[in-house]
Design an enzyme around this catalytic site. Structure first.
Site, PDB file in Angstrom:
ATOM      1  N   ASP A 332       0.734  -1.355   0.237  1.00 30.33           N
ATOM      2  CA  ASP A 332      -0.363  -0.231   0.365  1.00 30.33           C
ATOM      3  C   ASP A 332       0.537   1.199  -0.342  1.00 30.33           C
ATOM      4  O   ASP A 332       0.708   2.421  -0.434  1.00 30.33           O
ATOM      5  CB  ASP A 332      -0.722   0.093   1.187  1.00 30.33           C
ATOM      6  CG  ASP A 332      -2.004  -1.253   1.224  1.00 30.33           C
ATOM      7  OD1 ASP A 332      -1.353  -2.643   1.203  1.00 30.33           O
ATOM      8  OD2 ASP A 332      -3.034  -0.970   1.826  1.00 30.33           O
ATOM      9  N   GLU A 471      -6.165 -11.400  -4.118  1.00 28.11           N
ATOM     10  CA  GLU A 471      -5.914 -12.391  -3.144  1.00 28.11           C
ATOM     11  C   GLU A 471      -7.138 -13.046  -3.264  1.00 28.11           C
ATOM     12  O   GLU A 471      -6.981 -13.527  -2.269  1.00 28.11           O
ATOM     13  CB  GLU A 471      -5.915 -11.948  -1.987  1.00 28.11           C
ATOM     14  CG  GLU A 471      -4.356 -10.873  -1.541  1.00 28.11           C
ATOM     15  CD  GLU A 471      -4.432  -9.696  -0.381  1.00 28.11           C
ATOM     16  OE1 GLU A 471      -5.753  -9.531   0.306  1.00 28.11           O
ATOM     17  OE2 GLU A 471      -3.401  -9.367  -0.868  1.00 28.11           O
ATOM     18  N   LYS A 583     -10.688  -9.471  -6.697  1.00 30.09           N
ATOM     19  CA  LYS A 583     -11.147  -8.748  -5.603  1.00 30.09           C
ATOM     20  C   LYS A 583     -10.292  -7.731  -5.722  1.00 30.09           C
ATOM     21  O   LYS A 583     -11.018  -6.186  -5.177  1.00 30.09           O
ATOM     22  CB  LYS A 583      -9.966  -9.518  -4.087  1.00 30.09           C
ATOM     23  CG  LYS A 583     -10.050  -8.627  -2.560  1.00 30.09           C
ATOM     24  CD  LYS A 583      -9.331  -9.027  -1.906  1.00 30.09           C
ATOM     25  CE  LYS A 583      -9.183  -8.627  -0.377  1.00 30.09           C
ATOM     26  NZ  LYS A 583      -8.484  -8.870   0.335  1.00 30.09           N
ATOM     27  N   GLN A 584      -9.527  -7.453  -7.244  1.00 30.54           N
ATOM     28  CA  GLN A 584      -8.940  -5.919  -6.504  1.00 30.54           C
ATOM     29  C   GLN A 584      -8.194  -6.149  -8.038  1.00 30.54           C
ATOM     30  O   GLN A 584      -8.064  -6.486  -8.555  1.00 30.54           O
ATOM     31  CB  GLN A 584      -7.867  -5.515  -5.801  1.00 30.54           C
ATOM     32  CG  GLN A 584      -6.716  -6.055  -5.742  1.00 30.54           C
ATOM     33  CD  GLN A 584      -6.337  -5.903  -4.385  1.00 30.54           C
ATOM     34  OE1 GLN A 584      -6.549  -6.660  -3.423  1.00 30.54           O
ATOM     35  NE2 GLN A 584      -4.820  -5.462  -4.789  1.00 30.54           N
TER      36      GLN A 584
HETATM   37  C1  BGC Z   1      -5.392  -6.199  -0.026  1.00 30.01           C
HETATM   38  C2  BGC Z   1      -4.270  -5.293  -0.126  1.00 30.01           C
HETATM   39  C3  BGC Z   1      -3.633  -4.821   0.355  1.00 30.01           C
HETATM   40  C4  BGC Z   1      -4.260  -5.197   2.298  1.00 30.01           C
HETATM   41  C5  BGC Z   1      -3.969  -3.847   3.793  1.00 30.01           C
HETATM   42  C6  BGC Z   1      -5.806  -6.294   1.777  1.00 30.01           C
HETATM   43  O1  BGC Z   1      -7.111  -6.843   1.837  1.00 30.01           O
HETATM   44  O2  BGC Z   1      -6.270  -7.084  -0.576  1.00 30.01           O
HETATM   45  O3  BGC Z   1      -4.065  -5.199  -1.433  1.00 30.01           O
HETATM   46  O4  BGC Z   1      -2.372  -4.783   0.705  1.00 30.01           O
HETATM   47  O5  BGC Z   1      -5.602  -5.673   2.318  1.00 30.01           O
HETATM   48  O6  BGC Z   1      -5.005  -3.036   2.897  1.00 30.01           O
END
Ligand code: BGC
Length: 721
Positions: A332, A471, A583-584
């Site tokens: 992040d 993820e 998820k992203q």
């Molecule tokens: C996200 C990650 C992120 C982490 C901390 C997770 O839910 O999938 O990409 O680094 O949260 O924010």
């Protein structure tokens, strides 16, 4: 009053207590304090986190230890305690002034006995002197005559959700005008000293001290008549053994100088420091107040979290604003937050990149434990850089869920290298690259060189058994993002080594020896770059997110609407893996970072394929702002603005329902990117930075500043319409 500089709450609603505590977080880059009330409230999460003050919860994890409530004040109105859950709230307003970092509250309150008072608080953690914290409280009697007492002290019995990190060490009264408290963390042995004093203005003031164990307290008593006001200032100073060798002497000396300056002068220097900060950092969006405020608020949260004088810490996923993710640092920081700092406050970006340099030892241990060479950054990182991702976490139903990110979410290693390189490109800070950054880029490349697996059948290199940015799928092979970023890391390492050979041959020689950069190793890197599996259809340009993604079950996310939770929560962790649901952004994240390497048509093809498959509303909060930036760069303003709005609502509106755990700091950084890289269309070209703006409907004017290679640039973009 300047427009869109205030976050305001006009009603007290206990059901949003934790959300608002997060929203009203204040800080100064040294510590962060949630907006819990001075007088306390049942069930509150009153949290103050200080950068770098980690301690262990045995077996479970390491986390930032919650520090004492420096702003705590107890008010007794004719013997009755001022508290919002009793008596009657007649008027209420709370406001965070982003221009100065001051959190203020005015409450008109009728006590159970029927006395009416107006109580006003304001507090700040000074940006001018990060060890100085101040609260001012004014109590005005509306309709009663009688005694008022204000107690302020150092409440030393603090816990993190029930776990006690602190042991009492020492306390005392300071020559009549203050109290001192010293605590130490149990496992990491960090000493924390706090000094505190009360100053009062009003009628017939009486001062007293109670030296109760672990809670030394100062008292001010006065008599009020209707219309009369008692003003009490509480000044606190705070140091840890991370800052100084003599915690007590330093804390007490700073308290004396704070007392000598007084509240008003401390406030003035704080305000001046903030005004210098905003001169450089502010973004102004004319014609869209909600966007203007949301972006400014995000920048405020980033600025209060960024370490200014400490390069051994970095910003955690939830900044210093809550217990979420326990103060751990993720990708992040490098990918979502750092661009703002790199382009706007490069000195602060450098501090955070130095954190990665200082934690290289942990990254090397992690690589070695896995049987690889070089530096493998931890998915979640704390004081030392060793892996701190929990292996198991409790699910809402109480069962335990295995978290694999610490084992196999590898891309963070390339992400850190990417941020180092980006910082160098934008700042031209050659000394940083030579002395520190090059080592990060070369040693992470060394990791990828050994991690890439040779497939004797296909005669290609592969990276198997990983988690990509998405993820929702774990234990996947040849994730396009990971493989491509690994190649980028290796290529960049070769480029940097060539640069070092030219610019700093001695440094090049010493790194060649220290990191064992033999000609064989370098030629292996070239071979890995040339023959890495990157799953992309040569005709259409469509990437396959990982091997077999296209065979997972297609599904329309629209069929699940309306919903108020993530697809993973709806379908279950295992079941979600079977679907083409992200998820992203994963492939799109890659195209965002390496945009210049790809044709716009390739980006469009992948956008069209992956966007409808991404759980943008309830998946990761990291996604929408990046989608916004990408869409804006493609000229799709409607999509861009929709994603931007989703991101902008994350914390102020608690759009995901979990802001109570802390600020989504990556989203805050993503919003800056959506505006600057997206709507303003900032591009780095061989000739420098260029803007290619496409402003959303209603945005009349967009203004911000950037740094580029030592020059300060001001952008003032107006819509054509
Ligand atoms: C996200 C990650 C992120 C982490 C901390 C997770 O839910 O999938 O990409 O680094 O949260 O924010």
């Amino acid at each position: 009053m300047m427009q869109n500089w205030h976050v305001v709450e006009t009603e007290f609603a206990p059901e949003t207590l934790h959300h608002k505590e997060t929203v009203f977080t204040t800080g100064n880059g040294y510590l962060g304090t949630r907006g819990a009330f001075e007088e306390g409230y049942p069930g509150e999460r009153a949290v103050t986190l200080i950068h770098g003050v980690f301690d262990d919860v045995p077996i479970v994890h390491t986390e930032l230890a919650n520090a004492p409530r420096w702003y705590a004040l107890t008010l007794l109105i004719d013997g009755e305690r001022f508290r919002l859950e009793q008596g009657q709230i007649l008027a209420y307003r709370r406001q965070l002034d982003l221009a100065t970092g001051v959190l203020a509250r005015i409450v008109r309150w009728r006590s159970p006995k029927g006395h009416t008072v107006e109580v006003a608080f304001e507090r700040f953690a000074s940006l001018a002197d990060e060890h100085v914290l101040a609260v001012r409280c004014r109590v005005t009697s509306v309709d009663f005559s009688g005694p008022v007492e204000i107690r302020g002290g150092l409440p030393g019995l603090v816990d993190n959700d029930g776990f006690m990190h602190w042991e009492w060490r020492d306390q005392g009264i300071l020559a009549g005008d203050g109290v001192y408290l010293e605590l130490g963390t149990r496992a990491s042995g960090i000493v924390l000293g706090l000094g505190c004093a009360l100053a009062a203005q009003g009628e017939s003031i009486v001062h007293a001290v109670q030296d109760c164990e672990a809670h030394p307290t100062l008292l001010v008593r006065s008599q009020l008549q209707p219309g009369a006001t008692l003003v009490v200032d509480k000044l606190t100073t705070l140091f840890t053994s991370r800052d100084t060798g003599d915690v007590r002497t330093t804390t007490v000396a700073r308290l004396r100088s704070a007392i000598a300056a007084g509240y008003a002068a401390l406030r003035a220097v704080n305000d001046a420091a903030w005004s210098r900060e905003w001169e450089v950092c502010d973004i102004q969006i004319e014609g869209d107040d909600a966007a203007d405020l949301a972006v400014r608020y995000s920048l405020f949260q980033l600025l209060i979290a960024a370490p200014r004088r400490d390069d051994r810490v970095s910003i955690a996923a939830k900044s210093l604003s809550g217990y979420g993710y326990r103060g751990h640092v993720f990708w992040d920081t490098e990918i979502f937050m750092l661009p703002f700092f790199t382009y706007v406050r490069p000195e602060l970006a450098r501090n955070m990149l130095m954190y990665r340099y200082h934690t290289l030892a942990g990254a090397r241990r992690k690589a070695a434990e896995g049987g690889w060479e070089g530096a493998m950054f931890s998915w979640e990182s704390a004081a030392t850089g060793d892996e701190t991702t929990p292996r198991w976490v409790p699910a809402p139903d109480g069962s335990l869920v295995r978290i694999w990110c610490g084992d196999i979410e590898l891309h963070i290693t390339a992400d850190v290298a990417f941020a180092v390189y980006q910082y160098w490109q934008i700042t031209a800070d050659d000394a940083f690259l030579r002395d520190f950054g090059a080592e990060i880029i070369l040693d992470t490349a060394r990791f990828w060189g050994t991690r890439a697996e040779w497939n004797t059948v296909s005669e290609r290199y592969e990276i198997n058994d990983v988690i990509g940015p998405d993820e929702y799928h774990d234990h996947v092979d040849n994730n396009a993002f990971t493989n491509r970023m690994a190649v980028w890391n290796l290529q960049t390492a070769l480029e940097i080594l060539a640069w070092l050979d030219e610019q700093a041959p001695e440094k090049a020689a010493s790194l060649r020896t220290a990191l064992d950069l033999t000609p064989e190793r370098l030629s292996h890197w070239r071979d890995v770059c040339a023959r890495m599996v990157i799953l992309q259809n040569p005709e259409t340009g469509l990437f396959e997110q990982f091997e077999g993604f296209f065979e997972r079950r297609p599904v329309s996310l629209e069929d699940f609407e309306p919903r108020s939770t993530s697809m993973q929560a709806l379908l279950g962790i295992e079941e979600t893996q079977a679907y083409q649901i992200l998820k992203q952004p994963d492939v799109l994240m890659l195209l965002y970072l390496l945009e210049s390497a790809y044709d716009p048509a390739v980006i469009k093809t992948n956008w069209d394929y992956y966007t409808p498959r991404t759980d943008l509303t309830y998946g990761s909060s990291l996604g929408p702002a990046i989608q916004a930036a990408l869409a804006a760069r493609q000229g799709d303003l409607e999509a861009a603005y929709g994603h931007f709005t989703l991101a902008a609502r994350t914390d102020l509106q608690d759009a995901r329902g979990n802001t109570g755990e802390g600020i989504h700091a990556a989203t805050a950084g993503g919003l800056w990117q959506a505006v600057v890289f997206g709507f303003a269309g900032i591009r780095l070209t061989p000739g420098g930075l260029e803007a290619h703006p496409m402003l959303p409907d209603g945005w009349r004017r967009l203004r911000f500043r950037l740094h580029y290679r030592g020059k300060r640039l001001a952008f003032d973009l107006r819509s054509a319409g």
